[in-house]
Design an enzyme around this catalytic site. Structure first.
Site, short mmCIF file in Angstrom:
data_model
loop_
_atom_site.label_atom_id
_atom_site.label_comp_id
_atom_site.label_asym_id
_atom_site.label_seq_id
_atom_site.Cartn_x
_atom_site.Cartn_y
_atom_site.Cartn_z
N GLU D 76 -0.31 -3.20 -4.98
CA GLU D 76 0.20 -1.88 -5.34
C GLU D 76 -0.79 -0.79 -4.92
OE1 GLU D 76 3.11 -1.35 -6.28
OE2 GLU D 76 3.70 -3.41 -6.77
N CYS D 139 4.06 -3.33 -15.94
CA CYS D 139 3.15 -3.51 -14.81
C CYS D 139 2.57 -2.17 -14.39
CB CYS D 139 3.88 -4.18 -13.63
SG CYS D 139 4.24 -5.93 -13.95
N HIS D 163 1.30 -7.60 -7.72
CA HIS D 163 2.50 -8.25 -8.26
C HIS D 163 2.65 -9.66 -7.69
CE1 HIS D 163 4.66 -4.62 -10.00
NE2 HIS D 163 4.98 -5.58 -10.83
#
Lengths: 224, 224, 224, 224
Positions: D76, D139, D163
């Site tokens: 991310e 998340c 992830h």
């Protein structure tokens, strides 16, 4: 002759029937066209199709159905002798692992020029591809039933099956599914009908070759 | 004010511009609307956007862009301060890992009522969802640029960004991508404009709750 | 007997062969197993398969192939009498729209218990589904060839075809494709072999019913 | 330091935690590693993360979470100041359209070298990509919380979020979702940890350029 099935399950409409209705209102030029709705029922749908063929005496039969999660018009190339339903039809029947025609062949190939149709659709700017499975629910049932009628009773008819994506409204009620406007799907059916009527021998090209080359994309400027 | 970008890369058209053109031809009722095409160029597009805002003095700016592989209208909720281009823009520039506004904030949230817009789209039968990434190419560039202009120079304007899927013809030139007819996308933009104009406080519902309940699907019978 | 094809096209390996190699190194208990590599060539692959069947005299033949873009193990239910290749095989042949066996049937159904196999795979925690198309390249070619050999020469053998996803490394070289570790795929083949050997009548359940019920998910705690 | 969240909703496990457990059992060489489980609860998870940072005094924090429908490891790049939950967390809270840190910035960029990590993963044969949205559930909550802690209290720490796809067993319980073996995901986390420790300046390349060139695929023969 063009056929579609009535809405089934929790659908308030059938995208294939919506497209067929529009074609009925405004059929291709120089084509005598009958548009027929079939019941969403194993067995009955084929019996009704046979009755309509006897009544209409068509040269060509294009049957259509709703291909819910597909992004494009899919021209079916093969139908298999198998009913295997995840849910019930509109009469409450849910056949599992049963032959459509006991002692019938395992499959039939479409007698539509599937690649010529796909190529004509793509040239017209309508997303399309050749498909090698129509599933095992009512769409495959009708595709197989039509091919079996042609093979056993009506050898002079040509016919096949075309899947139509969800309408935008159907997709809006689900989780990010692709869709196609009924006007586009109707235009697709007009292209399939016209191509099938005018093509006696299918194009022998790879599926990928049915697409326009990037060099030809500029020709779309005029059709956009 | 409604904006879209000129075609870029090997595209002969821009699906977002096609939709905007149709809205310009037939705007929503009771709305004074200017439709503006921006250059497909990092930097220049924002400079041009600023010039048009100064000229038009809009209350609302909805910028749009082509969201090639998306199946639905996506209402962007956030734009990030990052240019990271897989390919060059129309002036040949390809910024990689650069801030759009050095010393600017990492991101801006849209000042459109993104859930009210999504809910109104789904109610109108147009596939739509809220998105949390506009990518890192020109769409995010303009979304961030617009938000930065609003934050720093034009605090009375509200604005945001909406992604439009490929047109059917664009999808037909690629491998089984989803698409949306320009007429549907144009109707979507009309819904977004009208909803944004009439909604001052966004709906506070989950994204899933923006969809019609299956019980309400029957209401679509009349709009099909 | 277990078969897979050598790598083809720009692949440096074949994910199905990688899985088969691991099964050969560590076969299921109480099973005499021969693992055979077939050439990636139309015609030759079936000739070689026939030669191996004559040599090995197997009770069961599970042929496998690389199903590049699929996320799960797919147990093929049907193979069609059609070669239609998007690219060339390893001998440079690219048949388009040709029958595999001229005057052969349009299709054969697998003689594996496809639902029992799928159910056993899912119970073992391996993603799997029944598939109704093996495509029209070499995988379908071998699936059809195997079924035709069984139908015409080796009626006492049961057999079918299973597709294996890309390995993680193959997916890493492409754009966000799903993959499966070869160890998982090898375990899948062991489950298919054991299930096919021990199941004479296939389960008659819907495909969806082959999955564990959410209530049974807790039983996975012990196998995680 | 490596973190993952306890299982949530109807999941009997959390794929990210499964991967972290394996890394804890067999950490990368020359790395002192603490692996920490966080509660699946808005607010509490960040409070617990802060407590663990104070206890462990790490140089690097890699937080991980389950990215259910993703086919690959996603590194991310950005976390946004927004909680917008489709379902409740394990304490029954479901914040909708709320800021994580009122008066905090709209977003933070990761302080991991996201492209160097992605490139190292792909080179190791593990499917991976850079992501620009971590969603709006727990998340993103943890990713933003970690970045905020770094920005406001622990400026010497670098950190980010990764992830992890479903495990194969989780995918087997759903409809044809992609998955990744926990052993592969654990290896991915070792690669991310080692790359982040050894890379002070991120690679400035396009995302596509993080992939091996087809010419280099042959080098995989040795690692298959």
């Amino acid at each position: 002759m063009l056929t579609a099935v009535e809405p089934f399950g929790r659908n308030y409409l059938n995208s294939a029937w919506e497209a067929c209705r529009l074609v009925a209102e405004s059929p291709p030029d120089n084509l005598e066209l009958e548009v027929v709705q079939l019941p969403c029922a194993f067995g009955d749908s084929i019996a009704e199709l046979r009755k309509e063929i006897l009544r209409v005496k068509p040269e060509l039969v294009v049957s259509t159905g709703q291909g819910g999660s597909r992004p494009d018009i899919t021209v079916e190339r093969v139908a298999i002798n198998l009913n295997d339903a995840e849910g019930a039809d509109n009469k409450g029947n849910q056949p599992i692992d049963e032959a459509i025609v006991p002692d019938g062949p395992a499959a039939y190939f479409s007698s539509l020029p599937v690649k010529a149709c796909t190529k004509a659709l793509l040239k017209a700017g309508i997303p399309a591809s050749v498909s090698h499975t129509a599933g095992t629910f009512l769409c495959n049932h009708i595709a197989f039933g039509l091919a079996h009628l042609i093979a056993t009773e009506f050898p002079d008819i040509r016919g096949g099956f075309v899947h139509i994506p969800f309408t935008p409204a159907q997709a809006a009620d689900r989780d990010r599914r692709p869709s196609m406007a009924s006007a586009t799907a109707a235009e697709a059916l007009r292209v399939v009908l016209a191509t099938a009527m005018s093509t006696s021998t299918d194009h022998s090209v790879t599926s990928r070759s049915t697409r326009l080359s990037p060099k030809s994309w500029l020709s779309r400027r005029s059709q956009k």
